[in-house]
Enzyme design. Structure first.
Site, PDB file in Angstrom:
ATOM      1  N   ASP A 163       0.586  -1.338  -0.144  1.00  0.00           N
ATOM      2  CA  ASP A 163       0.004   0.068  -0.087  1.00  0.00           C
ATOM      3  C   ASP A 163       0.616   1.471  -0.002  1.00  0.00           C
ATOM      4  OD1 ASP A 163      -2.352   1.644   0.528  1.00  0.00           O
ATOM      5  OD2 ASP A 163      -2.077   2.040   2.874  1.00  0.00           O
TER       6      ASP A 163
ATOM      7  N   ASP B 114       0.166   5.326   0.546  1.00  0.00           N
ATOM      8  CA  ASP B 114      -1.077   6.331   2.256  1.00  0.00           C
ATOM      9  C   ASP B 114      -0.719   5.272   3.469  1.00  0.00           C
ATOM     10  OD1 ASP B 114      -0.644   8.677   0.562  1.00  0.00           O
ATOM     11  OD2 ASP B 114      -2.548   7.433  -0.699  1.00  0.00           O
TER      12      ASP B 114
END
Length: 265
Positions: free
Chosen positions: A53, A55
């Protein structure tokens, strides 16, 4: 300190972690994962790729999601959405999918505004550079899946000098927690999802995406918010939990055989 999802459970018993999915195609991937733990590797699984991922995982969290949700839904709308959600959280992208096009477009403009503000404060997560260098030294593939916009991914690549291939933003449909983005990356690499790990900071998005795809999952829990995983749904419970990306290095060396995949695939 590295924490496993099931404390006290030996590695030999790990195959039971992967028996909760119902799809027959995913059953075969889980069977391959279980076989990895019981084969000649002495309880070590094969790993050929890691998908991150962005953020809150590769970058320090800078977006005020609560303010974003209020701006899109309003105070009353946000309260209603939270009340209707079993977990009390709101998936804003999925929530607005059913809106009429004009309202949906306005919502996307607000979301993009918050995301672009975050670009100005983009910072690399401690341990991210070192972990990526370690994976590169082992010739382990690196991919990225984010619900942010492509411009954020492009800036991340440019600012921090590291490249993730493929790197899928929310322009790829459907987005997390649907397993489609992760399965697309595995297909592009020519690697089984059972030989891939998904690393992220969201049980609802990253862990669910990884588990539905049949991959290993690692939850980055910097603040200790998920010290007890019992409150999470079964498909949100990760295989591993770490408090820092720095811990992932030892996790991989302890539990996996890192097997390079030809870059020509």
């Amino acid at each position: 300190m590295l924490l496993l999802t099931h404390i006290g459970r030996s590695v030999a018993n790990w195959p039971s972690l992967f028996l909760s999915l119902s799809s027959s195609s995913r059953y075969h991937r889980r069977a391959a994962m279980a076989a990895n733990f019981s084969g000649d590797g002495g309880g070590r699984a094969t790993l050929r790729g890691v998908v991150f991922d962005m953020d809150g995982t590769l970058t320090v969290p800078v977006i005020d999601f609560a303010a974003m949700h209020r701006a899109v839904l309003g105070d009353e709308g946000l309260a209603a959405a939270r009340a209707a959600s079993p977990s009390g959280s709101v998936d804003i992208l999925h929530h607005i999918e059913t809106w009429a096009p004009p309202e949906q477009q306005k919502a996307y403009e607000i979301i993009t505004h918050f995301e672009r503000q975050g670009l100005d404060r983009l910072q690399i997560m401690p341990g991210a550079t070192e972990l990526c260098e370690y994976l590169d030294s082992k010739k382990i593939r690196r991919g990225l899946i984010t619900r942010n916009i492509k411009a954020a991914v492009d800036l991340f690549h440019q600012r921090f000098g590291m490249k993730f291939i493929p790197a899928l933003s929310r322009e790829f449909h459907p987005c997390k927690p649907d397993p489609a983005p992760l399965l697309h990356i595995c297909s592009t690499w020519g690697i089984l999802s059972s030989e891939v790990m998904m690393i992220g900071d969201s049980p609802q998005d990253d862990v669910v995406c990884g588990k539905r795809a049949g991959a290993f999952t690692c939850l980055l829990d910097e603040t200790g918010r998920y010290c007890s995983l019992e409150s999470l749904a079964d498909d949100q419970k990760p295989d591993f939990r770490v408090s820092s990306l720095i811990e992932v290095h030892s996790l991989l060396e302890t539990h996996f055989d890192l097997v390079p995949q030809s870059l020509t695939c």
